[in-house]
Each structure stands twice: as structure tokens, then as C-alpha cells.
Scaffold this motif. Structure first.
Motif, PDB file in Angstrom:
ATOM      1  N   MET A   1     -51.654 -21.599 -25.322  1.00  0.00           N
ATOM      2  CA  MET A   1     -51.784 -23.030 -25.593  1.00  0.00           C
ATOM      3  C   MET A   1     -53.302 -23.292 -26.073  1.00  0.00           C
ATOM      4  SD  MET A   1     -51.062 -26.541 -23.619  1.00  0.00           S
ATOM      5  CE  MET A   1     -51.192 -28.193 -24.336  1.00  0.00           C
ATOM      6  N   ILE A   3     -55.611 -21.194 -26.940  1.00  0.00           N
ATOM      7  CA  ILE A   3     -55.945 -20.601 -28.272  1.00  0.00           C
ATOM      8  C   ILE A   3     -55.598 -21.241 -29.346  1.00  0.00           C
ATOM      9  CG2 ILE A   3     -55.604 -18.339 -29.630  1.00  0.00           C
ATOM     10  CD1 ILE A   3     -57.462 -17.866 -27.311  1.00  0.00           C
ATOM     11  N   SER A   4     -54.373 -21.884 -29.322  1.00  0.00           N
ATOM     12  CA  SER A   4     -53.940 -22.667 -30.551  1.00  0.00           C
ATOM     13  C   SER A   4     -54.602 -24.109 -30.668  1.00  0.00           C
ATOM     14  CB  SER A   4     -52.495 -22.769 -30.191  1.00  0.00           C
ATOM     15  OG  SER A   4     -52.201 -23.692 -29.048  1.00  0.00           O
ATOM     16  N   ASN A   7     -57.872 -22.599 -32.304  1.00  0.00           N
ATOM     17  CA  ASN A   7     -57.599 -22.311 -33.708  1.00  0.00           C
ATOM     18  C   ASN A   7     -57.609 -23.500 -34.627  1.00  0.00           C
ATOM     19  OD1 ASN A   7     -58.069 -19.513 -33.314  1.00  0.00           O
ATOM     20  ND2 ASN A   7     -55.692 -19.182 -32.803  1.00  0.00           N
ATOM     21  N   SER A   8     -57.275 -24.614 -33.812  1.00  0.00           N
ATOM     22  CA  SER A   8     -56.742 -25.905 -34.941  1.00  0.00           C
ATOM     23  C   SER A   8     -58.159 -26.477 -35.446  1.00  0.00           C
ATOM     24  CB  SER A   8     -55.942 -26.782 -34.188  1.00  0.00           C
ATOM     25  OG  SER A   8     -56.522 -27.353 -32.870  1.00  0.00           O
ATOM     26  N   LYS A 108     -63.356 -17.571 -37.324  1.00  0.00           N
ATOM     27  CA  LYS A 108     -62.720 -18.885 -36.965  1.00  0.00           C
ATOM     28  C   LYS A 108     -63.849 -19.922 -36.320  1.00  0.00           C
ATOM     29  CE  LYS A 108     -58.388 -16.704 -35.630  1.00  0.00           C
ATOM     30  NZ  LYS A 108     -57.656 -16.180 -34.461  1.00  0.00           N
ATOM     31  N   ASP A 382     -60.237 -11.673 -30.366  1.00  0.00           N
ATOM     32  CA  ASP A 382     -58.926 -11.127 -31.140  1.00  0.00           C
ATOM     33  C   ASP A 382     -58.485  -9.592 -31.039  1.00  0.00           C
ATOM     34  OD1 ASP A 382     -58.650 -13.659 -32.254  1.00  0.00           O
ATOM     35  OD2 ASP A 382     -59.655 -13.295 -33.892  1.00  0.00           O
TER      36      ASP A 382
END
Length: 587
Positions: A1, A3-4, A7-8, A108, A382
Motif C-alpha cells: 500500500m 509503495i502504491s 508511486n502515485s 519515479k 525496485d
């Protein structure tokens, strides 16, 4: 969660957050800490570079940094120490902005943000006043920005700017000449182009425009130097620098620098082995444990293990991660060729810049990693180590999944960040102690808004108060031997071509002293310390001026003898003293 969520985050939001964070924390830290050594040296050079160039000519091996600092001093003559710490924040904001520009589309946004923030606060002491290392960061980030865009997009004019900026980067700090190693990347077309003739033409044009930029940069430097009447001081500085680099008892002897440089990487290797062993144990234990609650307990246990791991001077551990992560990135077949080019550039900067510093990685490591850190965060966050996908331990098969590696990465990152917050809260540069204790001021206009410990403020204020009876602004002063800040606060002229006479070897100190006696019509007031000021203020030392003590980095018998002989032959008399200082006046 997590990481998501990371990433957003968009590139723009990550950039704004990073710059605001650096500015806010940087300004908050800028009010505390009072160093009489390195900061005093830089500030006095800025104060005198246009006023009395010959007074600080020994430091002209950092000529461009001196000119930039001198211009800031002209703009804000009453800004004092604090204004130059604000300039450091501005330099970091510029560097951070261009690091984001360099890695946009390759990494990122959150990875760039973490890398830049870690780079900005890598020092245990927070922020120093702006000096040659901060200017070096700005310039090499700009150099790589133009270099990468120029090579990948075949924009030859960018290579002109690379050459031009390299000249002024070297003029900011002579060891920056090692950045010429970046020309290795000019051969990139041999990996990206198929046509043999086109390869050679591109490489030739890269070198041609780069060389043209260097030539124009040197011409601009010469014009500015002659306009400022700095040519004689520059030549004298070159002569002194050569002597300083060959003196057997100097702290910048060439062989000493080489020894310290290679010893630094031995420490990096040892640190790396320690981390790998800890990581293997962590992965092995996590492979056995199936309970979520027990797994959480193990995470906390290893968090404390890594807190202990980063307890010392963590630049060596960081360099291990930098070398490991960028190696993984370079051997990864899925990494684009242009990103590999950036990794090579970042590694070159990280490896070559520390050479030439008397502390190697200890001193210059934190300067050299602004490009390598975002790549390190990206590679390790990563990472998918297929070689460790499954390994055996006493007959048991242990699977290493992406989640385990991610947890290991974030535990390491949290431990490092926690240690850094603790260290910065308990230390300023050469001014140790909790920042909650640093609430006492220095009674000098140029030290407004600067707070330190009670003991340090009492020691310095007592000297400044009594000095005012004997010296005025623009008077010559000989501050012996590790107290250059006294020059800046009193606005006095250094007598021996540098405000920090400790940097001279014993032989060079005597040579410079006799040269000053011959060339300057008046004898200076002498302020002599009786305690150590490097790293921390020691208690008074009865044998500080001994001619028969132990020669080491802090003490030189030859330097003490030359100083005592100077006082004797010119019939100096003590006009004031306390436990920490003596003021001498010629009779």
C-alpha cells in the motif's frame, strides 16, 4: 500500500515538497552553531577578496568560490554568518531542482525526492555557511545536466557549456579537476550508434565543443581576474599550493591524501560486508517465520540493529549502498542505455571528487553523492535479486520475495533517517551539544541571529570585548592559529596571506611570517589561543605553544618555534590574557 501511494505522487508535487522541505528545515537549522575554524576561513576570504586580495591570497586556489562569496557579501554586507547559511540553502534548492530535471522520466518522483532530501541532510551537523563545496555541488549538477542532454540528444552546444562550467568548477576547488574524468562518457555513441563513421564524428564533435568551452572559460577567468587585479595573488597562491602539497609535515601532502583516499574505500568494504551479513540473517529469519505478528517483531528488532549499524560516520555505509546499487543498475539488462549513462556519470562524480581532500570520503563524500543517491534509492527500492530467489539453509529452502526485500530497504532507510535526525539535533559543525542548549548569542554585529552554547559564547565574547581596545576594522591582525572567525567578526586583515595560519606547515609558516614582516610596514596585533578549537573547544592547555611537544595534525613544534621567535624579535608584550587567549602588542 505504501509503495502504491508513493508511486502515485506526481513529479511536480514531489519537486515542490522536496524544495519546501529543504528550505524550511535548512532555515531552522541556520540559526544555531558557531564555528571559529572552517566557517571563519570562508567568511574572512569573502570579506577580503575585493578589499585586500593579498591578505587571503593563499586561499585563491578556491578563487571562484571566493568571488561568488565576495559578491554575496557586497550585496548583504551586514548579513553576517546567517546570510551565508541562507545562501547555502539557496544553493541546495538550485541543485535539487536540476537533479529533478536530470532524472525526470527515468526515475519515479518519490525516488528522486528521497535521494535529494538525503543528500541535503547527509551531514551530521546540518548546514554550514556557503563555501567551495556547496558551489561545487551546484556546478557539477549543472555540468551533468548539460552533459547528459548533450550526449543523448546530440546537442553540441551543451558540450560547450559543460567545458565552460568545468573551468569555473575547478576554479572553485582545484581538486575538482578530477571531473575531467567525465569525458569518458563522450564515447557513448560507440554503444548507441551502429554506423562507424557517425560514431567517430559524434565523439569528435563532443570533444571539440567541450574544448572550446574550456578555452572560452579560461579566457573569461583571465579577463575577470585582471579586471579585479587578482593576477599576482593567483600566481602567489599557485606557488604556495605547490609548496603545501609537497611539504612533508603539511596536512595536504600528496602522499597523505592518496593514503587517506584508499583507506576510505577499505572502510567502505568492511561496512559493506557487515551490512550483507546482517541482511542475510534478516532474509533467512523472515524466510522461516510465517506469523505476521512475529514477523513484525523481527522488523523492529532489526530496526534497532540498523540503528546501531549507522551510529558512526555513516558516509562509508552510504558509499557501499551507492556502489552496490549503481552496479546492479548497470548490469540490469532492462535498464535503458541513457539511464546507464547517468549512472556512470554519477559514479564518476562520487568516486573522483573526494580525492584531494585531507579527509577523503569523510570530508567530501557528502558533497559528491547528489546524483548517485536518487539512483541508489531507485535501484534498491525496485531491486529483484534473482540470484537470491531461493537459497538453502541446513536443507531448508528459503524463498526471497519482493516484499521481504522492500521491507529490508525501508527498515534500512528508516534507521538511517532516524540516526540522522538524532545526530543533527545534537550537533552543529564543530559545535557539539544539543541544539536545545544553543541559545546564547555572540556579541558581534556580524554574528547576529547565531546562537551557541553558553560556554562557547562566554569564551568568544570575552575575547571580542577586550580585542576592541587594540584593533579596529581594516587593521592587520595575526590570529594564531585556529581562530579565523575572529578576523571576520572584527573585520581585520589577515597578516600572513590567510586567516587560518594552522594550514601552513612549519617551514611554510616561517617563510610566510618573514615575508609579511618584509612587505607590510606595520606589525600586527597578535591574538593567540591557548586551547584547541577544531571539532570542540578544549580546556586550556599549558603546553599549547610548546617547541618540544609531539608533532601531529594539531600541533607543530616548528610552527610554535617560528611564532615564539617572531614575538621575541619584535619585542611583543602581553596586554591582555585569560585562560583561553593572549593578546600581544608590539612594544
Amino acid at each position: 500500500m505504501l509503495i502504491s501511494i508513493l508511486n502515485s505522487i506526481s513529479h511536480k508535487r514531489a519537486l515542490i515538497f522536496t524544495l519546501c522541505f529543504i528550505a524550511l528545515v535548512g532555515i531552522l537549522l541556520s540559526f544555531q552553531g558557531f564555528d571559529v575554524c572552517d566557517e571563519g576561513l570562508a567568511l574572512t576570504v569573502y570579506q577580503q577578496v575585493f578589499n585586500c586580495p593579498s591578505c587571503i591570497e593563499f586561499n585563491f586556489y578556491r578563487w571562484f568560490a571566493a568571488v561568488v562569496g565576495g559578491l554575496w557579501y557586497l550585496i548583504l554586507p551586514d548579513g553576517g554568518i546567517w546570510s551565508f547559511r541562507v545562501l547555502t540553502v539557496i544553493g541546495f534548492l538550485v541543485s535539487g531542482y536540476f537533479v529533478f530535471k536530470i532524472f525526470k522520466g527515468y526515475l519515479k518522483p518519490y525516488q528522486i525526492a528521497i535521494g535529494v532530501i538525503l543528500s541535503a541532510f547527509i551531514s551530521d551537523f546540518g548546514y554550514l555557511v556557503f563555501y567551495h563545496n556547496h558551489l561545487t555541488i551546484v556546478l557539477y549538477v549543472l555540468i551533468v545536466f548539460f552533459l547528459h542532454k548533450g550526449i543523448v540528444n546530440k546537442r553540441f552546444v551543451n558540450l560547450f557549456f559543460v567545458g565552460f562550467l568545468t573551468v569555473f568548477c575547478v576554479l572553485s576547488r582545484l581538486p575538482n579537476i578530477t571531473l575531467l574524468a567525465l569525458t569518458i562518457t563522450f564515447f557513448y555513441p560507440y554503444f548507441s550508434e551502429a554506423d562507424r563513421i557517425k560514431k567517430k564524428r559524434l565523439v569528435f564533435n563532443f570533444f571539440k565543443y567541450y574544448t572550446l568551452g574550456i578555452v572560452i572559460g579560461i579566457l573569461c577567468f583571465l579577463i575577470i581576474a585582471f579586471f579585479l587585479n587578482h593576477q599576482n595573488s593567483l600566481l602567489n597562491s599557485l606557488y604556495s599550493t605547490i609548496g603545501h602539497g609537497t611539504a612533508s609535515d603539511g596536512n595536504h601532502n600528496v602522499w597523505t591524501l592518496l593514503s587517506v583516499y584508499f583507506k576510505s574505500y577499505w572502510i567502505v568494504l568492511i561496512s559493506g560486508v557487515k551490512y550483507v551479513l546482517i541482511a542475510i540473517v534478516f532474509i533467512g529469519i523472515k524466510g522461516f517465520i510465517k506469523s505476521k505478528y512475529l514477523s513484525l517483531v523481527i522488523n523492529f528488532i532489526f530496526l534497532f540493529v540498523f540503528l546501531r549499524f549507522f551510529k558512526g560516520r555513516d558516509i562509508f555505509e552510504l558509499y557501499f549502498f551507492i556502489l552496490l546499487a549503481n552496479t546492479l543498475l548497470l548490469i540490469n539488462k532492462n535498464t535503458s542505455l541513457s539511464l546507464k549513462l547517468l549512472s556512470v556519470m554519477a559514479l564518476i562524480v562520487a568516486l573522483v571528487l573526494p580525492f584531494g581532500s585531507d579527509g577523503a570520503l569523510s570530508n567530501m563524500g557528502y558533497v559528491s553523492i547528489w546524483l548517485a543517491m536518487p539512483l541508489t534509492i531507485a535501484s534498491l527500492s525496485d531491486v529483484n535479486l534473482s540470484v537470491f530467489k531461493r537459497f538453502s539453509f541446513r536443507g531448508f529452502k528459503i524463498e526471497v520475495d519482493k516484499i521481504t526485500l522492500s521491507v529490508l530497504f525501508f527498515i534500512t532507510l528508516i534507521a538511517y533517517a532516524s540516526n540522522k535526525i538524532y545526530k543533527i539535533s545534537n550537533e552543529a559543525y564543530f559545535d557539539s551539544g544539543s541544539r536545545f542548549e544553543k541559545r546564547y548569542s555572540i556579541n558581534a554585529p556580524l554574528a547576529n541571529n547565531i546562537y551557541t552554547t553558553e560556554r562557547r559564547s562566554i569564551i568568544i565574547n570575552d575575547l571580542l570585548e577586550n580585542m576592541s581596545d587594540y584593533v579596529k576594522p581594516d587593521d592587520y591582525l595575526l590570529a594564531y592559529d585556529k581562530i579565523p572567525m575572529i578576523h571576520f567578526l572584527s573585520q581585520t586583515r589577515p597578516y600572513m596571506n590567510t586567516p587560518w595560519v594552522w594550514v601552513y606547515s612549519g617551514e611554510m609558516f616561517e617563510e610566510k611570517l618573514k615575508k609579511a614582516e618584509k612587505e607590510i610596514d606595520v606589525l600586527p596585533i597578535v591574538v593567540q589561543q591557548k586551547f584547541e578549537t577544531i571539532v570542540a573547544f578544549s580546556e586550556p592547555l599549558d603546553d599549547y605553544m610548546s617547541k618540544s611537544g609531539i608533532d601531529n595534525n594539531l600541533h607543530s613544534n616548528a610552527r610554535s618555534k617560528a611564532m615564539n621567535d617572531f614575538l621575541s624579535r619584535n619585542d611583543y608584550q602581553i596586554v591582555w590574557s585569560n585562560d583561553y587567549f593572549v593578546i600581544y602588542k608590539p612594544n
